[in-house]
Design a protein around this motif. Structure first.
Motif, PDB file in Angstrom:
ATOM      1  N   LEU A 223      -1.940  -2.029   5.991  1.00  0.00           N
ATOM      2  CA  LEU A 223      -1.397  -3.531   6.009  1.00  0.00           C
ATOM      3  C   LEU A 223      -2.075  -4.299   7.550  1.00  0.00           C
ATOM      4  CD1 LEU A 223       2.556  -3.179   5.980  1.00  0.00           C
ATOM      5  CD2 LEU A 223       1.268  -3.965   3.629  1.00  0.00           C
ATOM      6  N   ALA A 224      -2.140  -5.512   6.693  1.00  0.00           N
ATOM      7  CA  ALA A 224      -3.114  -6.420   8.073  1.00  0.00           C
ATOM      8  C   ALA A 224      -2.711  -7.970   7.655  1.00  0.00           C
ATOM      9  CB  ALA A 224      -4.921  -6.396   7.610  1.00  0.00           C
ATOM     10  N   ARG A 273       6.589 -10.830   6.665  1.00  0.00           N
ATOM     11  CA  ARG A 273       6.507 -10.924   5.135  1.00  0.00           C
ATOM     12  C   ARG A 273       6.656 -12.422   4.934  1.00  0.00           C
ATOM     13  NH1 ARG A 273      11.107 -11.171   2.890  1.00  0.00           N
ATOM     14  NH2 ARG A 273      10.955  -9.764   1.304  1.00  0.00           N
ATOM     15  N   ASP A 274       6.740 -12.890   5.305  1.00  0.00           N
ATOM     16  CA  ASP A 274       6.544 -14.748   4.288  1.00  0.00           C
ATOM     17  C   ASP A 274       5.513 -15.103   4.486  1.00  0.00           C
ATOM     18  OD1 ASP A 274       9.524 -14.813   4.699  1.00  0.00           O
ATOM     19  OD2 ASP A 274       9.628 -15.662   6.657  1.00  0.00           O
ATOM     20  N   PHE A 275       4.245 -14.285   5.568  1.00  0.00           N
ATOM     21  CA  PHE A 275       2.785 -14.111   5.293  1.00  0.00           C
ATOM     22  C   PHE A 275       2.678 -14.282   3.546  1.00  0.00           C
ATOM     23  CE2 PHE A 275       4.185 -15.616  10.215  1.00  0.00           C
ATOM     24  CZ  PHE A 275       3.768 -16.469   9.821  1.00  0.00           C
ATOM     25  N   ALA A 276       3.064 -13.565   3.568  1.00  0.00           N
ATOM     26  CA  ALA A 276       2.358 -12.428   2.050  1.00  0.00           C
ATOM     27  C   ALA A 276       1.740 -13.090   1.238  1.00  0.00           C
ATOM     28  CB  ALA A 276       3.110 -11.126   1.799  1.00  0.00           C
ATOM     29  N   VAL A 277       0.564 -12.019   0.475  1.00  0.00           N
ATOM     30  CA  VAL A 277      -0.411 -12.241  -0.569  1.00  0.00           C
ATOM     31  C   VAL A 277       0.769 -12.289  -1.410  1.00  0.00           C
ATOM     32  CG1 VAL A 277      -2.260 -12.038  -1.808  1.00  0.00           C
ATOM     33  CG2 VAL A 277      -2.362 -12.245   0.167  1.00  0.00           C
ATOM     34  N   ASP A 278       1.183 -11.145  -1.593  1.00  0.00           N
ATOM     35  CA  ASP A 278       1.773 -10.615  -2.502  1.00  0.00           C
ATOM     36  C   ASP A 278       3.579  -9.478  -1.625  1.00  0.00           C
ATOM     37  OD1 ASP A 278       3.618  -8.697  -3.849  1.00  0.00           O
ATOM     38  OD2 ASP A 278       2.215  -8.252  -5.521  1.00  0.00           O
ATOM     39  N   ARG A 279       4.522 -10.593  -1.820  1.00  0.00           N
ATOM     40  CA  ARG A 279       5.519  -9.999  -1.120  1.00  0.00           C
ATOM     41  C   ARG A 279       5.919  -8.530  -1.774  1.00  0.00           C
ATOM     42  NH1 ARG A 279       9.717 -14.652   0.652  1.00  0.00           N
ATOM     43  NH2 ARG A 279       7.721 -15.006   1.701  1.00  0.00           N
ATOM     44  N   GLU A 280       6.479  -8.603  -2.692  1.00  0.00           N
ATOM     45  CA  GLU A 280       6.932  -7.628  -3.032  1.00  0.00           C
ATOM     46  C   GLU A 280       6.037  -6.043  -3.045  1.00  0.00           C
ATOM     47  OE1 GLU A 280       8.472  -5.711  -7.632  1.00  0.00           O
ATOM     48  OE2 GLU A 280       7.791  -7.993  -7.643  1.00  0.00           O
ATOM     49  N   LYS A 281       4.652  -6.402  -2.897  1.00  0.00           N
ATOM     50  CA  LYS A 281       4.178  -5.061  -2.990  1.00  0.00           C
ATOM     51  C   LYS A 281       3.849  -5.208  -1.164  1.00  0.00           C
ATOM     52  CE  LYS A 281      -0.911  -3.664  -3.190  1.00  0.00           C
ATOM     53  NZ  LYS A 281      -2.209  -4.121  -3.471  1.00  0.00           N
ATOM     54  N   PHE A 282       3.862  -5.654  -0.504  1.00  0.00           N
ATOM     55  CA  PHE A 282       4.093  -5.665   1.419  1.00  0.00           C
ATOM     56  C   PHE A 282       5.115  -5.173   1.624  1.00  0.00           C
ATOM     57  CE2 PHE A 282       4.632  -7.225   5.335  1.00  0.00           C
ATOM     58  CZ  PHE A 282       3.487  -6.636   5.771  1.00  0.00           C
ATOM     59  N   ARG A 288       7.342   2.336   2.969  1.00  0.00           N
ATOM     60  CA  ARG A 288       6.884   3.538   2.428  1.00  0.00           C
ATOM     61  C   ARG A 288       5.521   3.926   3.355  1.00  0.00           C
ATOM     62  NH1 ARG A 288       2.137   3.372  -1.613  1.00  0.00           N
ATOM     63  NH2 ARG A 288       0.978   3.100   0.015  1.00  0.00           N
ATOM     64  N   ASP A 289       5.147   3.166   3.771  1.00  0.00           N
ATOM     65  CA  ASP A 289       4.038   3.939   5.107  1.00  0.00           C
ATOM     66  C   ASP A 289       4.645   3.390   6.987  1.00  0.00           C
ATOM     67  OD1 ASP A 289       2.723   5.003   2.969  1.00  0.00           O
ATOM     68  OD2 ASP A 289       1.422   3.230   3.359  1.00  0.00           O
ATOM     69  N   TYR A 290       5.510   2.832   7.072  1.00  0.00           N
ATOM     70  CA  TYR A 290       5.795   2.138   8.149  1.00  0.00           C
ATOM     71  C   TYR A 290       7.331   1.840   8.635  1.00  0.00           C
ATOM     72  CZ  TYR A 290       1.304  -0.363   7.853  1.00  0.00           C
ATOM     73  OH  TYR A 290       0.027  -0.259   6.891  1.00  0.00           O
TER      74      TYR A 290
END
Length: 296
Positions: A223-224, A273-282, A288-290
């Motif tokens: 994530l970035a 998450r409000d800035f996410a390209v794909d919020r569901e994937k984010f 899972r990882d964080y």
């Protein structure tokens, strides 16, 4: 006295009132124009400040600083820096030269906003950032990955990494130099997408090497957050995986990129998450990882 004055990140109005007062009365005013650039041209600054400005390029600052410091022990000289004065080591070096001058030249620094603090607009906690790294343009026969171990050190500690992107201003054309001509290439500013692409390429190259130097710190699903023109009315923030950010157009410069550390707190996630390209994937990757690995 030499005044090293921060201009902030966006336009002519970001200078402090105190800084503007000094600019108006200084004998000479220089604008450092290679470690970063404002979103407005020199003539806009001159009109607002009511002063003519001398552009100080890399060669002037690093090789001919005597011209900047000339007479600064007797008159006031203003040296303007985009962002905060000491965000770049170049300006600390200039202050040291003032101390070492005979006689010493008094200096005063006026701070301002910097990408190092403005990046907090992403929602990522500034307390959770590790060392800042720089990303240069990869060339055909030069693809340095000295940034990778530093990012890994941050990643091992779960810390975010701010990546400052390459700026090419008034760079000589090497092929023209070979012919004895001094020609400058057009300005180039690295985008967040180009940075993400280079990070992915380096991860793949390391994974394919015999030494097995890949650690996954810049893999496709890391994530970035990409940022552009922070502090301006047209600022843009986009979050996602490195693979997603490599496809995003954030518009005009300047850009930076943040690689998220695995200790990203739930409050940070809710903000980003409000800035996410794909919020569901984010959300899926964060959980899972964080999730649960940050300080509660």
């Amino acid at each position: 006295m030499l005044y090293i004055i921060g201009l902030g990140l966006a336009d002519e109005r970001d200078i402090s009132v105190k800084g503007l007062e000094i600019v108006k009365r200084a004998e000479r005013v220089y604008l450092e124009a290679y470690t970063a650039v404002l979103l407005v041209d020199k003539d806009v600054l001159e009109a607002y400040y009511g002063r003519s400005i001398i552009i100080a390029d890399r060669e002037t600052v690093e090789s001919r600083s005597d011209s900047i410091l000339a007479g600064a022990d007797k008159v006031d000289v203003a040296f303007l820096v985009v962002g905060d004065p000491f965000s770049a080591t170049t300006h600390a070096d200039l202050a040291l030269r003032c101390r070492q001058n005979s006689p010493p030249i008094p200096t005063r620094t006026l701070p301002n906003a910097s990408i190092l603090t403005a990046v907090g607009a992403t929602g990522l906690s500034l307390y959770s950032f590790g060392q800042t790294v720089s990303m240069v343009f990869y060339e055909e026969n030069w693809r340095p990955d000295s940034w990778y171990p530093k990012v890994k050190e941050n990643a091992d500690l779960g810390l975010h990494t701010l990546i400052l992107l390459d700026i090419k201003v008034k760079e000589p054309n090497l092929k023209a130099l070979e012919r004895g001509k001094y020609v400058f290439d057009p300005p180039r500013f690295m985008t967040a997408a180009q940075c993400a692409e280079q990070m992915l390429e380096t991860e793949e190259t390391r994974a394919a090497s015999e030494e097995g130097k890949s650690t996954g710190v810049s893999g496709k699903e890391r994530l970035a957050v990409g940022v552009a023109r922070l502090g301006s009315e047209g600022e843009k923030i986009v979050a996602g995986t490195l693979e997603e950010l490599a496809q995003q157009d954030l518009g005009k410069p300047l850009h930076s990129l943040v690689l998220c550390g695995w200790k990203m707190h739930e409050m940070e996630w809710e903000f980003v998450r409000d800035f996410a390209v794909d919020r569901e994937k984010f959300d899926e990757i964060w959980k899972r990882d964080y999730a649960g690995k940050g300080v509660q």
